[in-house]
Design a protein around this motif. Structure first.
Motif, mmCIF file in Angstrom:
data_model
loop_
_atom_site.group_PDB
_atom_site.id
_atom_site.type_symbol
_atom_site.label_atom_id
_atom_site.label_comp_id
_atom_site.label_asym_id
_atom_site.label_seq_id
_atom_site.Cartn_x
_atom_site.Cartn_y
_atom_site.Cartn_z
ATOM 1 N N ALA A 144 0.941 -1.104 0.135
ATOM 2 C CA ALA A 144 -0.168 -0.051 0.134
ATOM 3 C C ALA A 144 0.966 1.330 0.038
ATOM 4 O O ALA A 144 1.916 1.058 0.858
ATOM 5 C CB ALA A 144 -0.812 -0.209 1.034
ATOM 6 N N LEU A 230 -1.893 -3.228 6.242
ATOM 7 C CA LEU A 230 -1.292 -3.122 4.832
ATOM 8 C C LEU A 230 -1.220 -4.122 3.947
ATOM 9 O O LEU A 230 -1.569 -4.100 2.851
ATOM 10 C CB LEU A 230 0.193 -2.490 4.973
ATOM 11 C CG LEU A 230 -0.031 -0.930 5.899
ATOM 12 C CD1 LEU A 230 1.544 -0.411 6.231
ATOM 13 C CD2 LEU A 230 -0.750 0.173 5.334
ATOM 14 N N VAL A 242 -7.499 1.355 2.802
ATOM 15 C CA VAL A 242 -5.950 1.195 3.612
ATOM 16 C C VAL A 242 -5.334 2.653 2.966
ATOM 17 O O VAL A 242 -4.696 3.042 3.661
ATOM 18 C CB VAL A 242 -5.533 0.004 3.121
ATOM 19 C CG1 VAL A 242 -3.981 -0.104 3.443
ATOM 20 C CG2 VAL A 242 -6.367 -1.487 3.748
ATOM 21 N N LEU A 246 -3.720 5.398 5.274
ATOM 22 C CA LEU A 246 -2.558 5.446 5.503
ATOM 23 C C LEU A 246 -1.904 6.815 4.937
ATOM 24 O O LEU A 246 -1.053 7.401 5.811
ATOM 25 C CB LEU A 246 -1.692 4.572 4.553
ATOM 26 C CG LEU A 246 -0.282 4.485 4.164
ATOM 27 C CD1 LEU A 246 0.616 4.472 5.551
ATOM 28 C CD2 LEU A 246 0.058 3.533 3.207
ATOM 29 N N ALA A 254 3.586 3.720 8.161
ATOM 30 C CA ALA A 254 3.945 2.418 7.868
ATOM 31 C C ALA A 254 5.115 2.317 7.129
ATOM 32 O O ALA A 254 5.257 1.582 6.062
ATOM 33 C CB ALA A 254 2.679 2.148 7.087
#
Length: 255
Positions: A144, A230, A242, A246, A254
């Motif tokens: 992602a 993720l 997602v 994020l 992340a």
């Protein structure tokens, strides 16, 4: 990957995730060799952790990788695990070439060419061992994208597919391919990441990784629970959510 009785080389382990795993792998009964660019840090690690060997290596330099491989194998002829830990993560602005080209090239050199060259330098050594492992290091961002780090995301996605492909090619050999997929961890990979409330505490991450390796010796993707949001967004069918989550969170959410 068995949890003890190995001889393990970890380039890029003078701090952060690499050092935390080096310490735990050494304590678990492995011979560990830490690689890094800065001699002062290597000397400090050797002094603080008797029994951990150190080798100077710059994973952006093909000649340095070749020289380090010769040195490591000469000193540790039973070397059977390579962990390609070294990596960089920098933000980029793709609106103008000045905002990304130089950063992108350096990121590819470190995050993708580095592991490729490292594996090339050690593959014959590893194939000659009765039980060996290549551990690559990707990221939750392989699955992602974080808006501000396009090339980092791309190199980690490439590492994931490289790992998948190598596993197929080496299936009939003694070499296993394991991919470590960290979430954001409280290290100095990016400025401010150590203080980010979204980053997983380093000790917690390293302890969970060791637990996974101990409990699941045949694991091919090492995933702590916090990275699965993720990793499996597309499989769950909520990939768009997602990506939105994020990119509306902390920029270190992340890494």
């Amino acid at each position: 990957m068995r949890i003890s009785g190995n001889t393990i080389f970890i380039p890029g382990a003078t701090s952060g995730i690499g050092l935390a795993l080096a310490e735990r792998l050494h304590d678990a009964g492995n011979t560990v060799i830490v690689g890094g660019r800065r001699r002062a840090l290597l000397d400090e690690i050797a002094a603080q952790h008797p029994g951990i060997d150190t080798v100077r290596i710059d994973t952006t330099d093909a000649a340095s990788i070749a020289a380090a491989a010769t040195e490591v194998i000469a000193r540790h002829p039973d070397l059977n695990v390579l962990i390609t830990m070294a990596g960089v993560m920098r933000t980029e602005d793709w609106k103008t070439p000045a905002g990304f080209v130089e950063i992108a090239e350096a990121t590819v050199t470190t995050n993708l060419l580095g592991p490729i060259r490292l594996i090339g330098a050690f593959i014959e050594q590893l194939r000659a061992q009765p039980d060996s492992t290549i551990m690559t290091v990707s990221s939750g961002l392989a699955f992602a994208p974080l808006r501000v780090t396009p090339t980092y995301n791309a190199t980690k996605a490439a590492i994931h597919m490289l790992s998948e492909s190598l596993r197929l090619q080496l299936a009939d050999s003694t070499v296993r391919v394991v991919e470590l997929e960290p979430p954001s961890v409280a290290t100095d990979l990016m400025p401010g990441q150590q203080q980010s409330p979204f980053a997983m505490p380093l000790d917690e991450f390293a302890d969970e990784v060791m637990s996974i390796l101990s409990d699941e010796p045949e694991v091919t993707e090492v995933q702590v629970e916090r990275v699965k949001f993720l990793r499996y967004g597309e499989a769950r069918g909520d990939y768009a959510r997602v990506v939105e989550t994020l990119n509306h969170a902390d920029p270190h959410a992340a890494a």
